[in-house]
Design a protein around this motif. Structure first.
Motif, PDB file in Angstrom:
ATOM      1  N   LEU A 154      -8.427  -5.480  10.335  1.00  0.00           N
ATOM      2  CA  LEU A 154      -8.184  -5.099   8.941  1.00  0.00           C
ATOM      3  C   LEU A 154      -7.098  -4.032   8.859  1.00  0.00           C
ATOM      4  O   LEU A 154      -6.155  -4.137   8.061  1.00  0.00           O
ATOM      5  N   LEU A 155      -7.206  -3.024   9.690  1.00  0.00           N
ATOM      6  CA  LEU A 155      -6.188  -1.969   9.678  1.00  0.00           C
ATOM      7  C   LEU A 155      -4.818  -2.496  10.077  1.00  0.00           C
ATOM      8  O   LEU A 155      -3.798  -2.028   9.571  1.00  0.00           O
ATOM      9  N   SER A 156      -4.783  -3.502  10.962  1.00  0.00           N
ATOM     10  CA  SER A 156      -3.490  -4.065  11.342  1.00  0.00           C
ATOM     11  C   SER A 156      -2.846  -4.797  10.168  1.00  0.00           C
ATOM     12  O   SER A 156      -1.635  -4.692   9.948  1.00  0.00           O
ATOM     13  N   PHE A 157      -3.637  -5.523   9.383  1.00  0.00           N
ATOM     14  CA  PHE A 157      -3.072  -6.210   8.218  1.00  0.00           C
ATOM     15  C   PHE A 157      -2.613  -5.219   7.158  1.00  0.00           C
ATOM     16  O   PHE A 157      -1.569  -5.404   6.524  1.00  0.00           O
ATOM     17  N   VAL A 158      -3.370  -4.158   6.961  1.00  0.00           N
ATOM     18  CA  VAL A 158      -2.965  -3.125   5.999  1.00  0.00           C
ATOM     19  C   VAL A 158      -1.685  -2.441   6.476  1.00  0.00           C
ATOM     20  O   VAL A 158      -0.763  -2.196   5.695  1.00  0.00           O
ATOM     21  N   ALA A 159      -1.605  -2.159   7.777  1.00  0.00           N
ATOM     22  CA  ALA A 159      -0.402  -1.528   8.320  1.00  0.00           C
ATOM     23  C   ALA A 159       0.814  -2.435   8.162  1.00  0.00           C
ATOM     24  O   ALA A 159       1.890  -1.968   7.773  1.00  0.00           O
ATOM     25  N   CYS A 160       0.660  -3.727   8.438  1.00  0.00           N
ATOM     26  CA  CYS A 160       1.774  -4.664   8.284  1.00  0.00           C
ATOM     27  C   CYS A 160       2.256  -4.715   6.843  1.00  0.00           C
ATOM     28  O   CYS A 160       3.463  -4.785   6.590  1.00  0.00           O
ATOM     29  N   ALA A 161       1.324  -4.670   5.917  1.00  0.00           N
ATOM     30  CA  ALA A 161       1.697  -4.716   4.497  1.00  0.00           C
ATOM     31  C   ALA A 161       2.427  -3.440   4.079  1.00  0.00           C
ATOM     32  O   ALA A 161       3.282  -3.481   3.191  1.00  0.00           O
ATOM     33  N   ASN A 162       2.122  -2.320   4.720  1.00  0.00           N
ATOM     34  CA  ASN A 162       2.697  -1.044   4.292  1.00  0.00           C
ATOM     35  C   ASN A 162       3.942  -0.611   5.055  1.00  0.00           C
ATOM     36  O   ASN A 162       4.834  -0.010   4.473  1.00  0.00           O
ATOM     37  N   VAL A 163       4.003  -0.875   6.362  1.00  0.00           N
ATOM     38  CA  VAL A 163       5.147  -0.391   7.142  1.00  0.00           C
ATOM     39  C   VAL A 163       5.923  -1.506   7.831  1.00  0.00           C
ATOM     40  O   VAL A 163       6.928  -1.244   8.473  1.00  0.00           O
ATOM     41  N   GLY A 164       5.457  -2.726   7.742  1.00  0.00           N
ATOM     42  CA  GLY A 164       6.144  -3.840   8.379  1.00  0.00           C
ATOM     43  C   GLY A 164       5.519  -4.204   9.710  1.00  0.00           C
ATOM     44  O   GLY A 164       4.853  -3.394  10.346  1.00  0.00           O
ATOM     45  N   LEU A 165       5.761  -5.432  10.113  1.00  0.00           N
ATOM     46  CA  LEU A 165       5.129  -5.966  11.317  1.00  0.00           C
ATOM     47  C   LEU A 165       5.599  -5.268  12.584  1.00  0.00           C
ATOM     48  O   LEU A 165       4.790  -4.861  13.417  1.00  0.00           O
ATOM     49  N   SER A 166       6.907  -5.105  12.754  1.00  0.00           N
ATOM     50  CA  SER A 166       7.387  -4.535  14.020  1.00  0.00           C
ATOM     51  C   SER A 166       6.953  -3.087  14.193  1.00  0.00           C
ATOM     52  O   SER A 166       6.546  -2.682  15.283  1.00  0.00           O
ATOM     53  N   THR A 167       7.021  -2.307  13.135  1.00  0.00           N
ATOM     54  CA  THR A 167       6.592  -0.907  13.232  1.00  0.00           C
ATOM     55  C   THR A 167       5.098  -0.824  13.489  1.00  0.00           C
ATOM     56  O   THR A 167       4.649  -0.063  14.353  1.00  0.00           O
ATOM     57  N   ALA A 168       4.319  -1.621  12.774  1.00  0.00           N
ATOM     58  CA  ALA A 168       2.868  -1.594  12.950  1.00  0.00           C
ATOM     59  C   ALA A 168       2.486  -1.997  14.371  1.00  0.00           C
ATOM     60  O   ALA A 168       1.662  -1.340  15.013  1.00  0.00           O
ATOM     61  N   GLN A 169       3.088  -3.075  14.891  1.00  0.00           N
ATOM     62  CA  GLN A 169       2.751  -3.498  16.248  1.00  0.00           C
ATOM     63  C   GLN A 169       3.194  -2.472  17.276  1.00  0.00           C
ATOM     64  O   GLN A 169       2.527  -2.274  18.283  1.00  0.00           O
ATOM     65  N   GLY A 170       4.294  -1.800  17.029  1.00  0.00           N
ATOM     66  CA  GLY A 170       4.721  -0.743  17.934  1.00  0.00           C
ATOM     67  C   GLY A 170       3.726   0.402  17.969  1.00  0.00           C
ATOM     68  O   GLY A 170       3.368   0.902  19.041  1.00  0.00           O
ATOM     69  N   VAL A 171       3.257   0.797  16.805  1.00  0.00           N
ATOM     70  CA  VAL A 171       2.311   1.913  16.744  1.00  0.00           C
ATOM     71  C   VAL A 171       0.985   1.539  17.400  1.00  0.00           C
ATOM     72  O   VAL A 171       0.448   2.295  18.207  1.00  0.00           O
ATOM     73  N   TRP A 172       0.433   0.365  17.085  1.00  0.00           N
ATOM     74  CA  TRP A 172      -0.852   0.047  17.703  1.00  0.00           C
ATOM     75  C   TRP A 172      -0.680  -0.324  19.179  1.00  0.00           C
ATOM     76  O   TRP A 172      -1.612  -0.169  19.970  1.00  0.00           O
ATOM     77  N   GLY A 173       0.509  -0.744  19.580  1.00  0.00           N
ATOM     78  CA  GLY A 173       0.766  -0.934  21.007  1.00  0.00           C
ATOM     79  C   GLY A 173       0.753   0.402  21.742  1.00  0.00           C
ATOM     80  O   GLY A 173       0.219   0.514  22.851  1.00  0.00           O
ATOM     81  N   GLY A 174       1.334   1.428  21.102  1.00  0.00           N
ATOM     82  CA  GLY A 174       1.297   2.767  21.692  1.00  0.00           C
ATOM     83  C   GLY A 174      -0.116   3.309  21.773  1.00  0.00           C
ATOM     84  O   GLY A 174      -0.501   3.941  22.768  1.00  0.00           O
ATOM     85  N   ALA A 175      -0.894   3.051  20.741  1.00  0.00           N
ATOM     86  CA  ALA A 175      -2.293   3.492  20.769  1.00  0.00           C
ATOM     87  C   ALA A 175      -3.054   2.773  21.883  1.00  0.00           C
ATOM     88  O   ALA A 175      -3.859   3.389  22.596  1.00  0.00           O
TER      89      ALA A 175
END
Length: 162
Positions: free
Chosen positions: A71-92
């Motif tokens: 759920l948080l990944s879909f919300v993040a994609c909607a707010n900051v974009g797919l590449s930025t969101a995947q980068g952030v959760w990849g870092g986490a």
């Protein structure tokens, strides 16, 4: 097999034009229902593998954590974009894996052979993640100026690092 192929790429489907009409909560519901349905389809065959179906508390907790994370990944994609969101959760994920592998309980966590090299490796991985997160800004910089930044010219020319 399909889970292995699509694990981590499920958020990409949220960028489809038709998915833009659906709220991220509803899109996550579709994902959770798909996971549930595919899990139910496997249940009859578990006995053939010597593992009869069982409901365990840790499995229920893992499912709840998965639904919350997706759920948080879909919300993040909607707010900051797919590449930025995947980068952030990849870092986490990198940080969690590193900490769990070094500080986790004995069967999982192992003693660190070289703390400086381990920290350097984790730092380089996180530096790569930061590059992914900032890639959109770098692309805008390149497009605006019509050329690559001076620090990247050797790489873009195919000459390797200077």
């Amino acid at each position: 097999v399909l889970s292995a192929a699509f694990n981590g790429s499920f958020a990409a489907f949220s960028k489809l034009e038709s998915a833009g009409l659906v709220h991220p909560f509803i899109f996550n519901l579709y994902l959770a229902l798909g996971v549930w349905a595919s899990s139910c389809a496997v249940l009859p065959f578990m006995g053939l593998l010597g593992h009869p179906p069982a409901v365990v508390p840790l499995g229920a907790l893992a499912g709840a954590l998965f639904v919350g994370a997706s759920l948080l990944s879909f919300v993040a994609c909607a707010n900051v974009g797919l590449s930025t969101a995947q980068g952030v959760w990849g870092g986490a994920a990198i940080l969690v894996a590193f900490l769990w592998g070094t500080l986790g309980p004995t069967p999982v966590g192992l003693p660190v052979v070289s703390l400086p090299l381990s920290l350097l490796a984790a730092g380089l991985l996180l530096l790569g993640v930061a590059g992914i997160v900032k890639s959109d800004e770098l692309g805008g910089w390149i497009e605006q100026r019509g050329r690559v930044p001076p620090t990247l010219e050797p790489l873009m020319a195919g000459g390797g690092a200077a």
